[in-house]
Design a protein around this motif. Structure first.
Motif, PDB file in Angstrom:
ATOM      1  N   MET A 180      48.716  26.833  -2.420  1.00  3.58           N
ATOM      2  CA  MET A 180      47.997  27.753  -1.564  1.00  3.58           C
ATOM      3  C   MET A 180      48.839  28.004  -0.312  1.00  3.58           C
ATOM      4  N   THR A 181      48.933  29.250   0.076  1.00  2.00           N
ATOM      5  CA  THR A 181      49.674  29.607   1.283  1.00  2.00           C
ATOM      6  C   THR A 181      48.710  29.663   2.457  1.00  2.00           C
ATOM      7  N   PHE A 182      49.281  29.717   3.656  1.00  2.00           N
ATOM      8  CA  PHE A 182      48.440  29.813   4.854  1.00  2.00           C
ATOM      9  C   PHE A 182      47.607  31.087   4.821  1.00  2.00           C
ATOM     10  N   THR A 183      48.184  32.200   4.415  1.00  2.00           N
ATOM     11  CA  THR A 183      47.469  33.476   4.360  1.00  2.00           C
ATOM     12  C   THR A 183      46.274  33.394   3.412  1.00  2.00           C
ATOM     13  N   GLU A 184      46.463  32.756   2.270  1.00  2.00           N
ATOM     14  CA  GLU A 184      45.358  32.586   1.330  1.00  2.00           C
ATOM     15  C   GLU A 184      44.268  31.693   1.926  1.00  2.00           C
ATOM     16  N   ALA A 185      44.687  30.640   2.588  1.00  2.00           N
ATOM     17  CA  ALA A 185      43.720  29.734   3.225  1.00  2.00           C
ATOM     18  C   ALA A 185      42.950  30.457   4.326  1.00  2.00           C
ATOM     19  N   TYR A 186      43.662  31.249   5.111  1.00  2.00           N
ATOM     20  CA  TYR A 186      43.022  32.014   6.192  1.00  2.00           C
ATOM     21  C   TYR A 186      41.956  32.935   5.610  1.00  2.00           C
ATOM     22  N   THR A 187      42.323  33.684   4.590  1.00  2.00           N
ATOM     23  CA  THR A 187      41.398  34.633   3.961  1.00  2.00           C
ATOM     24  C   THR A 187      40.207  33.911   3.336  1.00  2.00           C
ATOM     25  N   ARG A 188      40.474  32.795   2.721  1.00  2.00           N
ATOM     26  CA  ARG A 188      39.413  32.060   2.021  1.00  2.00           C
ATOM     27  C   ARG A 188      38.446  31.373   2.979  1.00  2.00           C
ATOM     28  N   TYR A 189      38.962  30.769   4.057  1.00  2.00           N
ATOM     29  CA  TYR A 189      38.135  29.940   4.920  1.00  2.00           C
ATOM     30  C   TYR A 189      37.624  30.632   6.183  1.00  2.00           C
ATOM     31  N   TYR A 190      38.132  31.809   6.499  1.00  2.00           N
ATOM     32  CA  TYR A 190      37.671  32.506   7.699  1.00  2.00           C
ATOM     33  C   TYR A 190      36.146  32.655   7.721  1.00  2.00           C
ATOM     34  N   PRO A 191      35.500  33.138   6.645  1.00  2.00           N
ATOM     35  CA  PRO A 191      34.034  33.304   6.694  1.00  2.00           C
ATOM     36  C   PRO A 191      33.279  31.995   6.944  1.00  2.00           C
ATOM     37  N   SER A 192      33.703  30.902   6.327  1.00  2.00           N
ATOM     38  CA  SER A 192      32.983  29.639   6.521  1.00  2.00           C
ATOM     39  C   SER A 192      33.206  29.071   7.926  1.00  2.00           C
ATOM     40  N   VAL A 193      34.419  29.223   8.456  1.00  2.00           N
ATOM     41  CA  VAL A 193      34.677  28.762   9.821  1.00  2.00           C
ATOM     42  C   VAL A 193      33.867  29.595  10.806  1.00  2.00           C
ATOM     43  N   MET A 194      33.827  30.899  10.595  1.00  2.00           N
ATOM     44  CA  MET A 194      33.039  31.775  11.470  1.00  2.00           C
ATOM     45  C   MET A 194      31.559  31.404  11.409  1.00  2.00           C
ATOM     46  N   LYS A 195      31.068  31.117  10.222  1.00  2.00           N
ATOM     47  CA  LYS A 195      29.665  30.722  10.050  1.00  2.00           C
ATOM     48  C   LYS A 195      29.364  29.446  10.842  1.00  2.00           C
ATOM     49  N   ASN A 196      30.255  28.471  10.766  1.00  2.00           N
ATOM     50  CA  ASN A 196      30.069  27.221  11.515  1.00  2.00           C
ATOM     51  C   ASN A 196      30.104  27.460  13.020  1.00  2.00           C
ATOM     52  N   CYS A 197      30.994  28.316  13.471  1.00  2.00           N
ATOM     53  CA  CYS A 197      31.092  28.612  14.901  1.00  2.00           C
ATOM     54  C   CYS A 197      29.875  29.410  15.384  1.00  2.00           C
ATOM     55  N   ARG A 198      29.336  30.268  14.532  1.00  2.00           N
ATOM     56  CA  ARG A 198      28.126  31.045  14.885  1.00  2.00           C
ATOM     57  C   ARG A 198      26.913  30.126  15.016  1.00  2.00           C
ATOM     58  N   LYS A 199      26.909  29.019  14.287  1.00  2.00           N
ATOM     59  CA  LYS A 199      25.824  28.049  14.431  1.00  2.00           C
ATOM     60  C   LYS A 199      25.871  27.396  15.809  1.00  2.00           C
ATOM     61  N   PHE A 200      27.058  27.276  16.354  1.00  2.00           N
ATOM     62  CA  PHE A 200      27.247  26.605  17.635  1.00  2.00           C
ATOM     63  C   PHE A 200      27.018  27.561  18.810  1.00  2.00           C
ATOM     64  N   PHE A 201      27.469  28.807  18.675  1.00  2.00           N
ATOM     65  CA  PHE A 201      27.368  29.786  19.757  1.00  2.00           C
ATOM     66  C   PHE A 201      26.518  30.981  19.328  1.00  2.00           C
ATOM     67  N   ALA A 202      25.601  31.389  20.173  1.00  2.00           N
ATOM     68  CA  ALA A 202      24.810  32.578  19.889  1.00  2.00           C
ATOM     69  C   ALA A 202      25.640  33.844  20.136  1.00  2.00           C
ATOM     70  N   ASP A 203      26.555  33.762  21.086  1.00  2.00           N
ATOM     71  CA  ASP A 203      27.404  34.904  21.431  1.00  2.00           C
ATOM     72  C   ASP A 203      28.484  35.085  20.362  1.00  2.00           C
ATOM     73  N   GLU A 204      28.508  36.253  19.748  1.00  2.00           N
ATOM     74  CA  GLU A 204      29.446  36.508  18.659  1.00  2.00           C
ATOM     75  C   GLU A 204      30.898  36.467  19.119  1.00  2.00           C
ATOM     76  N   HIS A 205      31.159  36.940  20.331  1.00  2.00           N
ATOM     77  CA  HIS A 205      32.533  36.961  20.831  1.00  2.00           C
ATOM     78  C   HIS A 205      33.068  35.539  21.023  1.00  2.00           C
ATOM     79  N   THR A 206      32.241  34.671  21.542  1.00  2.00           N
ATOM     80  CA  THR A 206      32.656  33.279  21.729  1.00  2.00           C
ATOM     81  C   THR A 206      32.865  32.608  20.377  1.00  2.00           C
ATOM     82  N   ALA A 207      31.980  32.892  19.424  1.00  2.00           N
ATOM     83  CA  ALA A 207      32.132  32.334  18.073  1.00  2.00           C
ATOM     84  C   ALA A 207      33.426  32.832  17.439  1.00  2.00           C
ATOM     85  N   ARG A 208      33.742  34.105  17.650  1.00  2.00           N
ATOM     86  CA  ARG A 208      34.974  34.663  17.108  1.00  2.00           C
ATOM     87  C   ARG A 208      36.205  34.004  17.747  1.00  2.00           C
ATOM     88  N   ASP A 209      36.126  33.772  19.060  1.00  2.00           N
ATOM     89  CA  ASP A 209      37.226  33.088  19.747  1.00  2.00           C
ATOM     90  C   ASP A 209      37.419  31.673  19.204  1.00  2.00           C
TER      91      ASP A 209
END
Length: 152
Positions: free
Chosen positions: A1-30
Protein backbone atom coordinates in the motif's frame (compact mmCIF):
# COMPACT_ATOMS: atom_id res chain seq x y z
CA UNK A 1 0.00 0.00 0.00
CA UNK A 2 1.31 3.44 -0.88
CA UNK A 3 0.81 6.61 1.13
CA UNK A 4 -1.62 7.96 -1.49
CA UNK A 5 -3.74 4.81 -1.24
CA UNK A 6 -3.69 5.00 2.55
CA UNK A 7 -4.66 8.68 2.45
CA UNK A 8 -7.60 7.98 0.14
CA UNK A 9 -8.72 4.96 2.13
CA UNK A 10 -8.45 6.39 5.65
CA UNK A 11 -9.35 10.06 5.14
CA UNK A 12 -13.12 9.46 5.69
CA UNK A 13 -12.62 7.46 8.90
CA UNK A 14 -10.11 9.96 10.33
CA UNK A 15 -12.47 12.82 9.48
CA UNK A 16 -15.34 10.96 11.15
CA UNK A 17 -13.29 10.52 14.34
CA UNK A 18 -12.28 14.18 14.35
CA UNK A 19 -15.91 15.27 13.78
CA UNK A 20 -16.86 13.32 16.91
CA UNK A 21 -14.38 15.44 18.85
CA UNK A 22 -15.14 18.86 17.31
CA UNK A 23 -18.52 20.27 16.35
CA UNK A 24 -16.84 22.84 14.10
CA UNK A 25 -16.20 21.29 10.69
CA UNK A 26 -13.19 23.50 9.96
CA UNK A 27 -11.43 22.47 13.15
CA UNK A 28 -12.23 18.81 12.45
CA UNK A 29 -10.81 19.21 8.95
CA UNK A 30 -7.65 20.80 10.36
CA UNK A 31 -7.26 17.93 12.83
CA UNK A 32 -7.74 15.43 10.01
CA UNK A 33 -5.11 17.10 7.87
CA UNK A 34 -2.70 17.27 10.81
CA UNK A 35 -3.24 13.56 11.50
CA UNK A 36 -2.63 12.60 7.89
CA UNK A 37 0.42 14.86 7.79
CA UNK A 38 1.80 12.88 10.74
CA UNK A 39 1.08 9.71 8.77
CA UNK A 40 3.08 11.09 5.86
CA UNK A 41 6.00 12.03 8.14
CA UNK A 42 6.09 8.58 9.77
CA UNK A 43 5.14 6.52 6.70
CA UNK A 44 8.56 4.91 6.27
CA UNK A 45 8.83 4.15 10.01
CA UNK A 46 5.54 2.22 10.19
CA UNK A 47 6.34 -1.46 10.15
CA UNK A 48 2.78 -2.82 10.31
CA UNK A 49 0.73 -1.05 7.67
CA UNK A 50 -2.14 -3.48 8.32
CA UNK A 51 -2.62 -1.94 11.78
CA UNK A 52 -2.82 1.53 10.27
CA UNK A 53 -6.45 2.03 11.26
CA UNK A 54 -5.69 1.68 14.98
CA UNK A 55 -2.58 3.86 14.67
CA UNK A 56 -4.55 6.60 12.91
CA UNK A 57 -7.34 6.52 15.52
CA UNK A 58 -4.83 7.06 18.30
CA UNK A 59 -2.94 9.78 16.42
CA UNK A 60 -6.22 11.51 15.48
CA UNK A 61 -7.37 11.47 19.10
CA UNK A 62 -4.06 12.88 20.34
CA UNK A 63 -4.08 15.52 17.60
CA UNK A 64 -7.62 16.58 18.54
CA UNK A 65 -6.62 16.86 22.19
CA UNK A 66 -3.61 18.98 21.25
CA UNK A 67 -5.72 21.30 19.09
CA UNK A 68 -8.36 21.59 21.80
CA UNK A 69 -5.74 22.50 24.39
CA UNK A 70 -4.27 25.16 22.12
CA UNK A 71 -7.71 26.68 21.52
CA UNK A 72 -8.83 26.65 25.13
CA UNK A 73 -8.26 29.85 27.00
CA UNK A 74 -9.26 30.32 30.60
CA UNK A 75 -11.28 33.49 31.10
CA UNK A 76 -12.59 34.29 34.58
CA UNK A 77 -16.39 34.62 34.45
CA UNK A 78 -16.38 37.98 36.25
CA UNK A 79 -13.98 39.48 33.70
CA UNK A 80 -16.09 38.72 30.63
CA UNK A 81 -17.20 42.00 29.16
CA UNK A 82 -20.74 42.07 27.88
CA UNK A 83 -20.06 44.27 24.86
CA UNK A 84 -17.72 41.71 23.33
CA UNK A 85 -20.46 39.13 23.09
CA UNK A 86 -23.70 40.97 22.50
CA UNK A 87 -24.44 43.93 20.30
CA UNK A 88 -28.18 44.11 20.92
CA UNK A 89 -29.84 45.22 24.15
CA UNK A 90 -31.81 41.96 24.36
CA UNK A 91 -28.60 39.96 24.36
CA UNK A 92 -27.13 42.20 27.06
CA UNK A 93 -30.22 41.74 29.21
CA UNK A 94 -30.09 37.96 28.86
CA UNK A 95 -26.38 37.97 29.62
CA UNK A 96 -26.92 40.11 32.73
CA UNK A 97 -29.74 37.82 33.88
CA UNK A 98 -27.62 34.70 33.38
CA UNK A 99 -24.67 36.31 35.15
CA UNK A 100 -26.90 37.24 38.09
CA UNK A 101 -28.32 33.70 38.33
CA UNK A 102 -24.81 32.22 38.40
CA UNK A 103 -23.66 34.85 40.90
CA UNK A 104 -26.45 33.79 43.30
CA UNK A 105 -25.49 30.11 43.19
CA UNK A 106 -23.66 28.62 46.19
CA UNK A 107 -19.89 28.87 45.76
CA UNK A 108 -19.35 25.16 45.03
CA UNK A 109 -21.77 25.38 42.11
CA UNK A 110 -20.34 28.69 40.85
CA UNK A 111 -16.89 27.14 40.75
CA UNK A 112 -18.15 24.04 38.93
CA UNK A 113 -20.08 26.25 36.47
CA UNK A 114 -17.02 28.38 35.81
CA UNK A 115 -14.67 25.45 35.27
CA UNK A 116 -17.12 23.47 33.15
CA UNK A 117 -18.97 26.02 31.06
CA UNK A 118 -16.62 29.00 30.93
CA UNK A 119 -13.23 27.28 30.91
CA UNK A 120 -14.44 24.15 29.12
CA UNK A 121 -12.79 21.64 31.44
CA UNK A 122 -13.93 18.04 31.31
CA UNK A 123 -15.38 16.37 34.37
CA UNK A 124 -12.12 14.53 35.02
CA UNK A 125 -10.06 17.72 34.70
CA UNK A 126 -12.35 19.44 37.22
CA UNK A 127 -12.12 16.46 39.57
CA UNK A 128 -8.32 16.52 39.36
CA UNK A 129 -8.15 20.28 39.84
CA UNK A 130 -10.50 20.31 42.85
CA UNK A 131 -9.26 16.98 44.27
CA UNK A 132 -12.76 15.51 44.43
CA UNK A 133 -14.23 12.35 42.89
CA UNK A 134 -15.54 12.48 39.32
CA UNK A 135 -18.98 11.36 40.52
CA UNK A 136 -19.13 14.44 42.80
CA UNK A 137 -18.30 16.69 39.86
CA UNK A 138 -21.04 15.10 37.75
CA UNK A 139 -23.57 15.50 40.56
CA UNK A 140 -22.62 19.14 41.12
CA UNK A 141 -22.87 19.93 37.40
CA UNK A 142 -26.32 18.35 37.27
CA UNK A 143 -27.49 20.19 40.41
CA UNK A 144 -26.01 23.44 39.09
CA UNK A 145 -27.94 23.13 35.84
CA UNK A 146 -31.10 22.28 37.77
CA UNK A 147 -30.70 25.38 39.94
CA UNK A 148 -30.13 27.56 36.90
CA UNK A 149 -33.15 26.06 35.13
CA UNK A 150 -35.30 26.61 38.23
CA UNK A 151 -34.23 30.28 38.28
CA UNK A 152 -35.35 30.84 34.70
Amino acid sequence: MTFTEAYTRYYPSVMKNCRKFFADEHTARDATQETLYKLMIHWDELYDKEALDAWLKKVAYNTCVDIYRKQKKEIPFDEIRQAEFFEEDIGKELFNEAKEIVKNLPSIYREIFHLSFVCGYTGQQIADRLCIPLSTVKTRVRVCLQKIQASL
